[in-house]
Design an enzyme around this catalytic site. Sequence first.
Site, PDB file in Angstrom:
ATOM      1  N   GLU A  32       0.873  -1.161   0.000  1.00 36.50           N
ATOM      2  CA  GLU A  32       0.000   0.000   0.000  1.00 36.50           C
ATOM      3  C   GLU A  32       0.919   1.222   0.000  1.00 36.50           C
ATOM      4  O   GLU A  32       1.792   1.334   0.866  1.00 36.50           O
ATOM      5  CB  GLU A  32      -0.876  -0.001   1.257  1.00 36.50           C
ATOM      6  CG  GLU A  32      -1.817   1.181   1.245  1.00 36.50           C
ATOM      7  CD  GLU A  32      -2.741   1.256   2.454  1.00 36.50           C
ATOM      8  OE1 GLU A  32      -2.779   0.307   3.254  1.00 36.50           O
ATOM      9  OE2 GLU A  32      -3.413   2.285   2.581  1.00 36.50           O
ATOM     10  N   ARG A 256       5.237 -13.052   9.495  1.00 35.03           N
ATOM     11  CA  ARG A 256       5.841 -11.769   9.197  1.00 35.03           C
ATOM     12  C   ARG A 256       7.163 -11.649   9.937  1.00 35.03           C
ATOM     13  O   ARG A 256       7.419 -12.344  10.924  1.00 35.03           O
ATOM     14  CB  ARG A 256       4.904 -10.627   9.544  1.00 35.03           C
ATOM     15  CG  ARG A 256       4.693 -10.385  11.029  1.00 35.03           C
ATOM     16  CD  ARG A 256       3.569  -9.403  11.321  1.00 35.03           C
ATOM     17  NE  ARG A 256       3.844  -8.067  10.834  1.00 35.03           N
ATOM     18  CZ  ARG A 256       3.148  -7.489   9.845  1.00 35.03           C
ATOM     19  NH1 ARG A 256       2.173  -8.121   9.249  1.00 35.03           N
ATOM     20  NH2 ARG A 256       3.436  -6.263   9.459  1.00 35.03           N
ATOM     21  N   LYS A 266       4.236   0.799   9.379  1.00 34.00           N
ATOM     22  CA  LYS A 266       4.378   2.069   8.675  1.00 34.00           C
ATOM     23  C   LYS A 266       3.742   3.209   9.449  1.00 34.00           C
ATOM     24  O   LYS A 266       4.223   4.337   9.423  1.00 34.00           O
ATOM     25  CB  LYS A 266       3.734   1.964   7.282  1.00 34.00           C
ATOM     26  CG  LYS A 266       4.670   1.360   6.256  1.00 34.00           C
ATOM     27  CD  LYS A 266       4.032   1.304   4.901  1.00 34.00           C
ATOM     28  CE  LYS A 266       3.031   0.186   4.815  1.00 34.00           C
ATOM     29  NZ  LYS A 266       2.527  -0.046   3.458  1.00 34.00           N
TER      30      LYS A 266
END
Length: 548
Positions: A32, A256, A266
């Site tokens: 994104e 992850r 982020k």
Amino acid sequence: MEEKALNFLEEIIENDLKSGKHQSIHTRFPPEPNGYLHIGHAKSICLNFGLAAKYGGKCNLRFDDTNPTKEEMEYVESIREDVKWLGFQWDGEYFASDYFQQLYDWAITLIKKEKAYVCDLSQEQMSIYRGTPQTPGTESPYRNRSVEENLDLFERMKKGEFPDGSRVLRAKIDMANPNMQFRDPVLYRILHSEHHRTGNDWCIYPMYDYAHGQSDSIEKITHSICTLEFDVHRPLYDWFIEALDIFPSHQYEFARLNINYTVMSKRKLLQLVENKHVWGWDDPRMPTISGLRRRGYTPASLRLFAEKIGVSKRDNVIDVGLLEWCVREDLNQTSQRVMAVLNPLKVVITNYPEGQSEELDAVNNPENPDAGTRKVPFSRELYIEREDFMEVPEKKFFRLAPGVEVRLRYAYYITCNEVVKDAAGNIVELRCTYDPQTKGGGSPDGRKVKATLHWVSADRAVDAEVRLFERLFSVPAPEEVEEGKSFVDHMNPNSLHVLKHCKIEPFVKNTEPQDHFQFERLGYFVTDKDSTPQHLVFNRTVSLKDSK
Ligand code: ATP
Ligand code: MG
């Protein structure tokens, strides 16, 4: 030759190719564009591009830009740059926003199949109606609107007739399903907000779950790889594909990457940037790819790291020491050695003739004979590291002290005879003698010294600023905070040390940003983007050894 065991994704892919389920594979990396990429993304990039390369398949770069309020072209560009820098080239470049029309058309298909409806519940009401994992939800009073009414309302949502948040389009699945994802998930929300690519064309935007899988399907992605928290979304991913009868992409989940002493979301990294806790996204202390690059990490070192951590189905935390080990591995093989003095102390060689100088041979990289040698100037006045001298040596201090003889690397043995101080008692100069017989660093009479020091010639050295870094956070898990505290409270107040008066051998005079060096005995360094020929600036990537 020892064969490396396949990871679980490679096993799946090999089976799919063997069984004929797929002729070739197609993966994608779907960031994104709402921030700069971090080391966690690097893991995903190496995985997706690596699998495609290993099995002769393709990998797309897809910007998952369904959230107009947080996304910017600056981020898109930084993402492209980072992926390329890591050494990968994508096949197709796409934006989820390219698919807005198709996704809209498919929403109409779902409405016509009575699998979607317009709902007027407020967000608050909707969350109450959803129930809990233990108790079934309640059906929305708008759930049984007719197809005609839904088509009409959805079209008017698109036309901009309704304010933000007043209505949504939901899938009509099962309000009692134990998997909360199935309790009539939202497909579209109203957002009168300009999009970085589609401008004001749309005021309804698809939700992640609706956009992501369908984008995979449009691109004929065979293996859609994402992180573990999405495993509960997988049944919904499959539900859309079945309901729309479109290309059957499949989702697979892996653990992850988590690393200690840093934060990786982020949202938190943005907070550090916006509140100026760091210089920017590419601050050398940041776990972003651009920060790591500026810090002196190489693409090969990050790829090696991705390989070392592997792929698993269980979450864990990787020690940041492994990342540092990987960059040492790479830079040890490739980096140019030079001598630099960070905290200079002047040494005068009293028996070396004034005005004389010579050039000594130094090895550029002992790991690579092809790198050759260079000349290092030597003269009567030198600098050594202040901490390599003690007037009254402690126990086990074997470096320079009054009456002690040490070796200057590539040069001579010197002995300290006199310590010169200023009025305040600070040591300002050492007066030493050298033994001309020890040129190159050995003594013909077999005399041994206990230390070898790095040094630079005072008249030929270049001035430089050197930045040393510590961890950005002082605790291993900065995200674990007590009530009322923030991860920011765990920032290390000493994460940056700027040394403004360093002296480096003239070899580095024409250095450019991103040149890598080993400063002998001090670590690996990289030329910073702030560096100019008039004002050289270096960042320490990592020390030579793990300090622990
Ligand atoms: P963040 O929470 O840091 O914002 P994200 O998952 O929202 O991360 P995206 O831009 O959506 O970021 O992620 C793009 C891809 O990178 C996704 O496939 C995601 O699974 C993967 N990814 C993100 N963070 C990690 C991580 N820490 N380890 C491995 N893969 C990751
Ligand atoms: Mg995300």
